[in-house]
Enzyme design. Structure first.
Site, short mmCIF file in Angstrom:
data_model
loop_
_atom_site.label_atom_id
_atom_site.label_comp_id
_atom_site.label_asym_id
_atom_site.label_seq_id
_atom_site.Cartn_x
_atom_site.Cartn_y
_atom_site.Cartn_z
CB SER A 181 -0.94 0.01 1.21
OG SER A 181 -0.21 0.19 2.38
CE LYS B 46 -2.60 2.41 4.47
NZ LYS B 46 -1.84 1.21 4.83
#
Lengths: 419, 149
Positions: free
Chosen positions: B70, B107
């Site tokens: 991701s 993230k």
């Protein structure tokens, strides 16, 4: 001013730092070989799981309440402990590592500083930086710092995990709040005797006469009474509690060479091992530390400690020195004038409760050998029989490669990644 | 009874830094030119310690191995080793290791008044909105990613 910094539910917190799903869940840690419970999170305490609970007896309760059960991982606890202690050394040059999860700090000459602010900063920095929540108690004496710490731990919201006993009213209130059995250094036997004399809290204890206390609880009890009255009688020291055994020395002349320190560390280890054998205990961790002279501001400063997990419980000088030397090698740096060094053995277990490990165990030949050495030393004088720290032989050196479990085993994993 | 292996979660594995084998590599400050008698010998006194270069606060630095894709546009790929400093304050646009509802994730963070956004660096992943409903902690800030070829 003294501060006692204590890690909250240390072993459980170490596990939690790396396993977010454990937050607010009951966690227990088992002894070597998964025998009995040696550490509990608050949630596990609330379920009524006692310290020392045999794992097999509580298996159903664990399952019924979804308790997360872990084997002890001293490599992890040791590493996390050194991180916490290393951060604490930034705040005061005078620190006594009291056990794997507690340290006393002395704040001398900090009158012009806002200790409240320092305390809060220390609490936050350690908790954030390591993930291990700590509670801090400040007071003019060590025994009162212990009490202040209990309050900080009990009321984390109200105190922000930092509590000061810095006024007479606060001292009295805190002592009235502290049950006599919970006072640092009051054993179960003494507590019973004091309760029989209608002493139920620490405040009532301080109202007893010095003579009575000295007679009944010896000079140690009297010192404690003075400490609780706010008169400092105990200074920082190498820990002597049953939790740890330490041998530390300041050197007359600063040392710069690793061989010289190595000789000292062997001697300290021999002394710790002898004390271990004297009290019929084994240990499963050994800490080595070195430091330079804080008062020589003209010289570069360095201070470092390391905790090494022994692969099995032992009290053999030969085996412990093997680990101590690995520790020294890891923390020694060229170019400093070392003023002090020490060895602390931790994770003590009585001989008869020693857990054997499956693949490694203390060399059984050492037991009688150490017995003979101790006997000779006691009849012919201390240190008549010594260990030559150069004579460790090849076999020992080979074993070093198996030692750093955490890292080498995992770096192999890293290299063998499937992309 | 459940005995769980340590520091293994679905997305991250944790490691401890080991400083016992500080490996100093000579750093040659004079460029490299072929066929010319090298004056570099005079400059070999400088050296690089990767521990020093990659780790600022050793007591609060942890390593983790990445699983998943991701964050590929940020240059973080499956199998990379992340160097994480827990002592750093979270700031907008930093790449952070976060705990959200009992799981670790990595993230880019965007902090707004009431919410925190966790933004993936991969078109196939939607930003995650974190509100007070979530059990959320910013665990540490990623300062380096190390790749193995």
């Amino acid at each position: 001013m003294f501060a006692l910094v204590d890690c909250n539910n240390f072993y459980a917190s170490c596990q939690r730092a790396f396993e977010p799903h454990l937050r607010n869940k009951p966690v227990v840690i088992l002894s070597n070989n998964d025998g009995c419970v040696i550490a509990r999170s608050n949630e596990a305490k609330a379920l009524g799981i006692p310290m020392g609970a045999p794992a097999f007896e509580y298996k159903q309760l664990f399952e019924a309440n979804q308790v997360f059960v872990y084997s002890s991982n001293y490599a992890l606890y040791g590493d996390m402990s050194s991180r916490v202690m290393n951060i604490l050394t930034r705040y005061s040059p005078e620190i006594e590592v009291y056990s794997i999860d507690e340290a006393f700090l002395k704040f001398k000459g900090f009158d012009l500083f806002d200790l409240q602010q320092i305390g809060l900063d220390m609490q936050r920095t350690v908790t954030k930086g390591t993930g291990i929540p700590v509670s801090i108690g400040f007071a003019p004496t060590k025994a009162l710092a212990k009490v202040a710490n209990k309050i900080a731990k009990k009321y984390p919201e109200r105190t922000q995990s930092v509590y000061f006993i810095d006024q007479e009213e606060k001292r009295i209130k805190a002592l009235k709040w502290t049950k006599i059995a919970d006072v640092w250094g009051i054993g179960r036997k003494h507590a019973k005797r004091l309760q029989a004399k209608n002493v139920f809290n620490a405040y009532q204890f301080t109202l007893l006469s010095d003579e009575w206390v000295r007679k009944e609880l010896s000079v140690v009890g009297l010192r404690l009474k003075h400490e609780l009255e706010g008169k400092p009688t105990l200074d920082l020291e190498g820990p002597k509690s049953k939790k740890t055994i330490a041998t530390t020395r300041s050197f007359e002349k600063a040392m710069t060479k690793q061989e010289d320190l190595s000789e000292r560390v062997t001697t300290f280890t021999a002394s710790c091992s002898e004390k271990l054998r004297k009290q019929n205990s084994h240990c499963n961790m050994i800490m080595v530390f070195v430091q330079t002279n804080y008062f020589r501001k003209d010289q570069p400063q360095y201070s470092r400690s390391i905790i090494i997990n022994t692969d099995f419980p032992t009290n053999s000088t030969i085996e412990l020195n093997h680990y101590a030397q690995i520790g020294l090698k890891a923390i020694f740096r060229e170019g400093y004038h070392y003023k002090k060094a020490g060895v602390v053995v931790m994770g003590l277990t009585p001989n008869h409760e020693t857990q054997l490990s499956l693949f490694n165990s203390s060399n059984p030949k050492h037991q009688p050998l150490m017995g003979v050495i101790d006997k000779m030393n006691s009849s012919y004088g201390t240190n008549k029989v010594k260990f030559a720290n150069q004579s460790l032989g090849r076999q020992w050196k080979m074993k070093q490669e198996n030692l750093s479990k955490c890292y080498t085993t995992r770096i192999d994993e890293i290299i063998n990644i499937k992309l | 009874m459940k005995l769980r292996s340590l520091h293994h979660t679905s997305k991250l594995e944790f490691y401890f830094p080991d400083y016992s084998t500080a490996l100093q590599l000579p750093y040659i400050d004079a460029g490299i030119s072929a066929g010319f008698p090298s004056p570099a010998d005079d400059f070999i006194e400088l050296s690089i310690d990767l521990n020093k270069a990659l780790i600022k606060n050793k007591d609060t630095t942890f390593f983790a191995k990445v699983k998943g894709h991701s964050m590929k546009n940020a240059g973080i790929n499956d199998g990379d080793l992340l160097v994480i400093d827990r002592s750093l304050e979270p700031q907008n646009n930093k790449i952070a290791v976060c705990q959200i509802d009992g799981e670790f994730t990595v993230k880019r963070i965007k902090i707004e008044k009431e919410v925190v956004w966790l933004i993936a660096e991969n078109e196939n992943y939607q930003p995650i909105k974190v509100t007070s409903e979530n059990d959320f902690i910013i665990w540490g800030i990623v300062i380096n990613a190390i790749k193995f070829f």
